[in-house]
Design an enzyme around this catalytic site. Structure first.
Site, short mmCIF file in Angstrom:
data_model
loop_
_atom_site.label_atom_id
_atom_site.label_comp_id
_atom_site.label_asym_id
_atom_site.label_seq_id
_atom_site.Cartn_x
_atom_site.Cartn_y
_atom_site.Cartn_z
N ASP A 1 -2.18 4.44 -6.35
CA ASP A 1 -0.72 4.40 -6.25
C ASP A 1 -0.12 5.63 -6.90
O ASP A 1 0.83 6.21 -6.39
CB ASP A 1 -0.19 3.11 -6.86
CG ASP A 1 -0.44 1.96 -5.93
OD1 ASP A 1 0.31 1.82 -4.95
OD2 ASP A 1 -1.45 1.26 -6.10
N ARG B 1 9.95 -0.04 -5.14
CA ARG B 1 8.85 -0.42 -6.06
C ARG B 1 8.71 0.70 -7.08
O ARG B 1 8.69 1.88 -6.72
CB ARG B 1 7.55 -0.63 -5.28
CG ARG B 1 7.56 -1.94 -4.50
CD ARG B 1 6.20 -2.30 -3.98
NE ARG B 1 5.34 -2.86 -5.01
CZ ARG B 1 4.06 -3.18 -4.77
NH1 ARG B 1 3.53 -2.97 -3.59
NH2 ARG B 1 3.33 -3.71 -5.72
N ASN C 1 -3.57 2.22 -10.20
CA ASN C 1 -3.85 1.49 -8.95
C ASN C 1 -3.80 0.00 -9.27
O ASN C 1 -3.58 -0.41 -10.44
CB ASN C 1 -5.21 1.92 -8.40
CG ASN C 1 -5.45 1.43 -6.98
OD1 ASN C 1 -4.61 1.63 -6.10
ND2 ASN C 1 -6.56 0.78 -6.75
N LYS C 2 -4.03 -0.81 -8.26
CA LYS C 2 -3.94 -2.27 -8.39
C LYS C 2 -4.60 -2.80 -9.66
O LYS C 2 -5.67 -2.34 -10.04
CB LYS C 2 -4.59 -2.89 -7.15
CG LYS C 2 -4.61 -4.38 -7.08
CD LYS C 2 -3.26 -5.02 -7.23
CE LYS C 2 -2.24 -4.51 -6.25
NZ LYS C 2 -0.86 -4.90 -6.60
N SER D 1 -6.39 -0.78 0.47
CA SER D 1 -5.91 0.59 0.60
C SER D 1 -6.18 1.01 2.04
O SER D 1 -7.33 1.01 2.48
CB SER D 1 -6.65 1.50 -0.38
OG SER D 1 -6.72 2.82 0.13
N GLY E 1 0.84 -1.19 0.00
CA GLY E 1 0.00 0.00 0.00
C GLY E 1 0.88 1.24 0.00
O GLY E 1 1.84 1.33 0.77
N ALA E 2 0.53 2.19 -0.88
CA ALA E 2 1.39 3.35 -1.11
C ALA E 2 1.73 4.13 0.17
O ALA E 2 2.88 4.48 0.41
CB ALA E 2 0.71 4.27 -2.11
N LYS F 1 0.47 11.59 -4.12
CA LYS F 1 0.54 10.47 -5.08
C LYS F 1 0.72 10.93 -6.52
O LYS F 1 0.70 10.13 -7.45
CB LYS F 1 -0.69 9.58 -4.91
CG LYS F 1 -0.61 8.89 -3.55
CD LYS F 1 -1.70 7.95 -3.28
CE LYS F 1 -1.38 7.20 -1.98
NZ LYS F 1 -2.48 6.38 -1.51
N CYS G 1 -8.62 -4.51 -3.81
CA CYS G 1 -7.29 -4.53 -3.20
C CYS G 1 -7.34 -4.10 -1.73
O CYS G 1 -8.40 -4.19 -1.09
CB CYS G 1 -6.31 -3.65 -3.99
SG CYS G 1 -4.57 -3.94 -3.57
#
Ligand code: RUB
Length: 310
Positions: A201, A61, A211-212, A134, A19-20, A237, A132
């Site tokens: 993300d 990442r 995002n995912k 978050s 998770g960001a 972000k 996902c």
């Protein structure tokens, strides 16, 4: 490299930290620890350690601007202000640590504000679908529940790493009614959904969301059923690369996450994220309020202190 930084990088790569927001916060904490325990003999040596650690953490990442924006902030500050103003190593440490701690506080404060806006946005009795895990979305849903909104959640399991299971566990722990579905059931259950909220993300200059993997499918399905689709995205972000025509890189993970034992003649692709075009997004839930995707750029560049031109 400092052992703590090395192990944080490892944990980020392996998704032990995911998770960001969590990634960014843990990276800053690792930087602080490395500075605190540094045995550097002079300011220059300390600053080169900060540079090495922040470069390593920022690239742990690839699709994580919140991580990059924050560790680069510390690094830029170290190489400019600290380099020119700190004459002793003790002073340099104090300054770098203070800057890092201020960033951690900013992340927490903006997260809290965002969560309040997001919780208000959810109508009473709404069924919300998410994808996902978050931490920001979970925060919004918990707050909406606390406000007595009587919400129900549908969470997609999120193959191949099943982060949806973390989401349902956290929500069930708060006694929030929650249902887990396989990703491919999202269309079927969209008929029972009032709104979708996912995390973020990265957000690009034109307001597209990264995002995912599966997020764009969810957004398309939501549009088909006329269900509003929001992303909870702090302005941190924002992906600065995208301002200069560079695309945010989509992380491709180990094929073994999809297929443990390779099958001869079969290629496996495992992108971790996908891009959802701004036109599918009803709004971003940010610390500045609920904003249209087209406004993200202006607010994010202001918050991050990016001069668009001189
Ligand atoms: C997590 C994911 C989340 C965002 C936002 O992917 O896509 O939606 O990171 O999370 P992964 P948060 O599990 O691969 O890290 O709101 O906590 O910043």
């Amino acid at each position: 490299m400092h052992k703590g930084v090395e192990s944080t990088i490892k944990d980020i790569k392996s998704l032990k930290i995911q998770g960001a927001r969590n990634i960014a916060k843990e990276a800053i904490k690792a930087l602080i620890l490395s500075v605190k325990s540094s045995r550097a003999r002079n300011v220059d040596q300390l600053l080169s350690e900060v540079l090495e650690a922040s470069d390593g953490l920022a690239s742990a990442r690839p699709t994580e601007p919140m991580l990059r924006n924050n560790v680069h902030d510390v690094n830029n500050y170290a190489l400019t202000d600290v380099k020119t103003s700190a004459s002793t190593i003790a002073r340099a440490k104090v300054l770098v640590i203070a800057r890092s701690e201020a960033l951690l506080r900013k992340i927490d404060e903006s997260g809290k504000t965002l969560i309040e806006y997001g919780a208000k946005l959810i109508p009473d009795g709404a069924t919300v679908m998410t994808h996902c895990h978050s931490s920001t979305v979970v925060g919004i849903l918990k707050r909406a529940h606390e406000l007595g909104k009587g919400i129900n959640i549908i969470a997609c399991e999120t193959r191949p790493r099943y982060q949806g299971r973390i989401t349902v566990k956290e929500l069930a722990g708060e006694k929030i009614p929650v249902m887990l579905i396989v990703d491919s059931a999202m269309n079927m259950f969209m008929k029972k959904t009032d709104m979708c909220i996912v995390g973020a993300d990265a957000v690009t200059s034109r307001g597209d969301l990264i995002n995912k993997i599966g997020t764009s499918t969810l957004a398309h399905v939501a549009r088909f059923h006329d269900v509003s689709f929001y992303s909870a995205a702090e302005l941190f972000k924002y992906s600065q690369f995208t301002m200069f025509g560079q695309l945010e890189k989509i992380e491709e993970r180990d094929p073994k996450e999809v297929l443990e034992k390779p099958i001869k003649g079969v290629t496996v692709r495992n992108p971790a994220f996908d891009a959802t075009a701004a036109r599918y997004i009803s709004g971003y839930i940010t610390e500045a309020g609920i904003i249209p995707p087209q406004s993200f750029f202006a607010l994010a560049t202001e918050k991050l202190g990016i001069k668009v031109y001189d």
